[in-house]
Design a protein around this motif. Structure first.
Motif, PDB file in Angstrom:
ATOM      1  N   VAL A  26      62.001  65.237   0.622  1.00 55.42           N
ATOM      2  CA  VAL A  26      60.629  65.290   0.130  1.00 55.42           C
ATOM      3  C   VAL A  26      59.956  66.541   0.675  1.00 55.42           C
ATOM      4  O   VAL A  26      60.010  66.807   1.892  1.00 55.42           O
ATOM      5  CB  VAL A  26      59.846  64.030   0.558  1.00 55.42           C
TER       6      VAL A  26
ATOM      7  N   THR B  28      53.829  67.715  -4.758  1.00 59.33           N
ATOM      8  CA  THR B  28      54.827  66.990  -3.970  1.00 59.33           C
ATOM      9  C   THR B  28      56.135  66.968  -4.746  1.00 59.33           C
ATOM     10  O   THR B  28      56.141  66.643  -5.941  1.00 59.33           O
ATOM     11  CB  THR B  28      54.364  65.558  -3.693  1.00 59.33           C
TER      12      THR B  28
ATOM     13  N   VAL C 121      51.842  60.814   1.301  1.00 61.05           N
ATOM     14  CA  VAL C 121      52.257  61.834   2.283  1.00 61.05           C
ATOM     15  C   VAL C 121      51.922  61.384   3.699  1.00 61.05           C
ATOM     16  O   VAL C 121      52.711  61.589   4.644  1.00 61.05           O
ATOM     17  CB  VAL C 121      51.600  63.183   1.947  1.00 61.05           C
TER      18      VAL C 121
ATOM     19  N   LEU D 262      54.540  58.952   4.803  1.00 62.03           N
ATOM     20  CA  LEU D 262      55.799  59.592   5.186  1.00 62.03           C
ATOM     21  C   LEU D 262      55.684  60.327   6.523  1.00 62.03           C
ATOM     22  O   LEU D 262      56.625  60.347   7.319  1.00 62.03           O
ATOM     23  CB  LEU D 262      56.227  60.561   4.079  1.00 62.03           C
TER      24      LEU D 262
ATOM     25  N   VAL E 206      56.014  58.169   9.862  1.00 65.62           N
ATOM     26  CA  VAL E 206      57.283  57.557  10.274  1.00 65.62           C
ATOM     27  C   VAL E 206      57.637  58.085  11.666  1.00 65.62           C
ATOM     28  O   VAL E 206      57.760  59.303  11.860  1.00 65.62           O
ATOM     29  CB  VAL E 206      58.396  57.878   9.267  1.00 65.62           C
TER      30      VAL E 206
ATOM     31  N   ARG F 134      60.238  52.255   6.102  1.00 67.06           N
ATOM     32  CA  ARG F 134      58.952  52.911   5.831  1.00 67.06           C
ATOM     33  C   ARG F 134      59.147  54.211   5.035  1.00 67.06           C
ATOM     34  O   ARG F 134      58.372  54.533   4.137  1.00 67.06           O
ATOM     35  CB  ARG F 134      58.233  53.188   7.149  1.00 67.06           C
ATOM     36  N   PHE F 135      60.215  54.936   5.377  1.00 67.85           N
ATOM     37  CA  PHE F 135      60.459  56.185   4.658  1.00 67.85           C
ATOM     38  C   PHE F 135      60.805  55.925   3.202  1.00 67.85           C
ATOM     39  O   PHE F 135      60.264  56.564   2.283  1.00 67.85           O
ATOM     40  CB  PHE F 135      61.586  56.966   5.338  1.00 67.85           C
TER      41      PHE F 135
ATOM     42  N   GLY G 159      57.787  54.770   0.993  1.00 62.44           N
ATOM     43  CA  GLY G 159      56.965  55.893   0.548  1.00 62.44           C
ATOM     44  C   GLY G 159      57.662  56.719  -0.529  1.00 62.44           C
ATOM     45  O   GLY G 159      57.025  57.159  -1.504  1.00 62.44           O
ATOM     46  N   THR G 160      58.976  56.905  -0.360  1.00 65.32           N
ATOM     47  CA  THR G 160      59.718  57.686  -1.354  1.00 65.32           C
ATOM     48  C   THR G 160      59.764  56.971  -2.697  1.00 65.32           C
ATOM     49  O   THR G 160      59.627  57.600  -3.752  1.00 65.32           O
ATOM     50  CB  THR G 160      61.142  57.946  -0.850  1.00 65.32           C
TER      51      THR G 160
END
Length: 487
Positions: free
Chosen positions: A13, A22, A133, A136, A139, A154-155, A158-159
């Protein structure tokens, strides 16, 4: 990655604050046991709008909404006319008009849906980008005491949200692309409204049947070539590996893109030369000849068209005619055109004809209507000329009127000697003052007033009866009022 790994995917990302973009960069690898490894790369972007760029976007969307409103008004009026024609037994509404109305209505619905959903997503794009953002960036990768599963969860949450936004953007972009394709087809179809712009649509319409059969012939021959090339070169060359790859290669060859090594083997060389002779030279030129022939037919029709003018001139005069019609009380062009279509066997339409229609507001409206449209060269009364001069043709028309009046009211018909004397008088007066008469032998001028000489003319008591019963004769009408002659 070990020997048991079949698939692997790496996602990265990137965020560019200056551009507000993004990006998700993904690499997917497939290590199937029964096939060679394949690698796919995918890049997706999500752009947020804020500040001046957001204002520009909203202004553009406002213009799009105005465009949709104009289309809706146009559909309303055309739909009303279509319904009137549908219930009118004298009219036969075409299926093309109905299809056009449905297409425009579908376009408006798609435009309104796109603007409604798109504006909401764009306005919220800044908040969504900041939230994802921030998620991310929060994290805790630098904290070893945090479990790895928590960091990964968590990553990837968000992705996934970011990819979901990107997929939504891609869907609406494809939706907008569909709208633009429909509008492109409508613009091409609308060019048929003017003869000078209808070259494309007219050519396609006239060549459609021949192009259809030529397309069938082309597909048949190219399929045969594709089967031959796939069977002969499929195990040697990647561009002929299967039928569809061969068809794609042959399509490129049809436009001159031949393989670089086509002359390396005799078999490939023979196949290419045969393809050039049959497809590249013959069939391609057949298609061009069909299009050129249809184009020449359209050009011939344009040359024979007496009413077409330059495009911008026609547009200006069309708006001018509609504006004058509103101000001066002229009828709707569509109503008047339907009525005139019933009189299509007539050469000309006069004041009384328009008065009998009952569509004009008053007498001044009829007069202004005739004064306006008689200013066009192609709406002038038709004067048929074979080999005689124009003046001689008018004299013949006057003689025809006199003869017809004599037959209608049982009057003395001019003899051949009288006609010869009259022609002699006209010839003598050709280079002097005009002395021709509409109903008598000449016009006598006294104190600046013209009146009919009594010799050989219709009695004045019959003048009103003649005007009431005289049928339309060609393009000349003669009215006798009091002591004057008006032609």
């Amino acid at each position: 990655i070990d020997s048991m790994t079949e698939e692997a995917e790496v996602s990265m990302v990137f965020y560019t604050p200056e551009a507000g973009i993004t990006t998700v960069f993904s690499i997917a690898a497939n290590f199937g046991r029964n096939q060679a490894p394949s690698i796919e790369v995918e890049i997706k972007h999500f752009e947020m709008l804020e500040g001046a760029r957001l204002v520009q976007f909203l202004v553009v969307e406002a213009f799009v909404c105005m465009f949709a409103c104009f289309m809706f008004v146009d559909i309303f009026y055309e739909g009303r006319d279509f319904v009137e024609d549908f219930f009118d037994p004298d009219q036969n509404p075409s299926f093309e008009i109905c299809l056009k109305l449905l297409t425009d209505l579908l376009t408006i619905i798609m435009v309104v849906a796109f603007v409604a959903f798109r504006i909401g997503r764009v306005v919220q794009s800044e908040d969504e980008t900041v939230r994802i953002v921030s998620l991310l960036l929060q994290v805790p990768w630098d904290k070893p005491e945090q479990p790895l599963d928590l960091k990964q969860r968590r990553f990837f949450e968000g992705t996934r949200e970011l990819l979901s936004l990107m997929d939504g953007e891609e869907f609406w972009n494809d939706f907008c692309n569909g709208i633009l394709v429909i509008l492109l087809m409508r613009v091409i179809q609308l060019t048929k409204l003017h003869p000078r712009l209808a070259l494309l649509t007219g050519t396609l319409q006239k060549a459609l049947d021949d192009l259809w059969h030529a397309a069938l012939l082309t597909v048949l021959i190219m399929s045969c070539f594709a089967c031959l090339a796939t069977w002969r070169f499929g195990h040697e060359r990647e561009d002929f590996a299967n039928f569809f790859s061969t068809m794609r290669t042959q399509l490129e060859m049809m436009f001159g893109e031949f393989p670089d090594d086509w002359h390396d083997s005799p078999a490939m060389e023979a196949y290419t030369v045969l393809y050039i002779l049959i497809v590249f030279l013959l069939i391609q030129n057949f298609l061009l000849a069909i299009i050129v022939e249809a184009y020449m037919k359209v050009r011939g029709e344009i040359e024979d068209n007496e009413i077409e003018q330059e495009f911008l001139t026609d547009v200006f005069q069309a708006f001018q005619g509609r504006l004058l019609g509103k101000l001066r009380g002229w009828p709707r062009p569509r109503l008047l055109s339907h009525l005139l279509h019933k009189w299509r066997a007539r050469y000309s339409i006069g004041y009384r004809d328009l008065l009998r229609t009952g569509l004009f507001r008053d007498f001044d409206a009829i007069e202004s209507f005739m004064n306006h449209y008689t200013g066009y060269d192609f709406l002038q009364p038709l004067i048929i000329q074979d080999y005689a001069p124009k003046q001689e043709r008018q004299d013949e028309m006057v003689d025809a009127i006199e003869l017809r009046i004599s037959q209608l009211f049982n009057l003395h018909a001019p003899t051949l000697r009288e006609l010869a004397n009259k022609s002699k008088m006209r010839f003598e007066a050709k280079h002097g003052s005009r002395r021709g008469s509409a109903l008598g032998r000449g016009l006598a001028t006294e104190n600046g007033e013209s009146h009919v000489t009594p010799s050989g003319c219709v009695p004045r008591t019959h003048c009103q009866t003649i005007c009431a019963h005289l049928p339309c004769i060609s393009h000349t009408a003669i009215l006798v009022l009091d002591d004057s002659v008006r032609g």
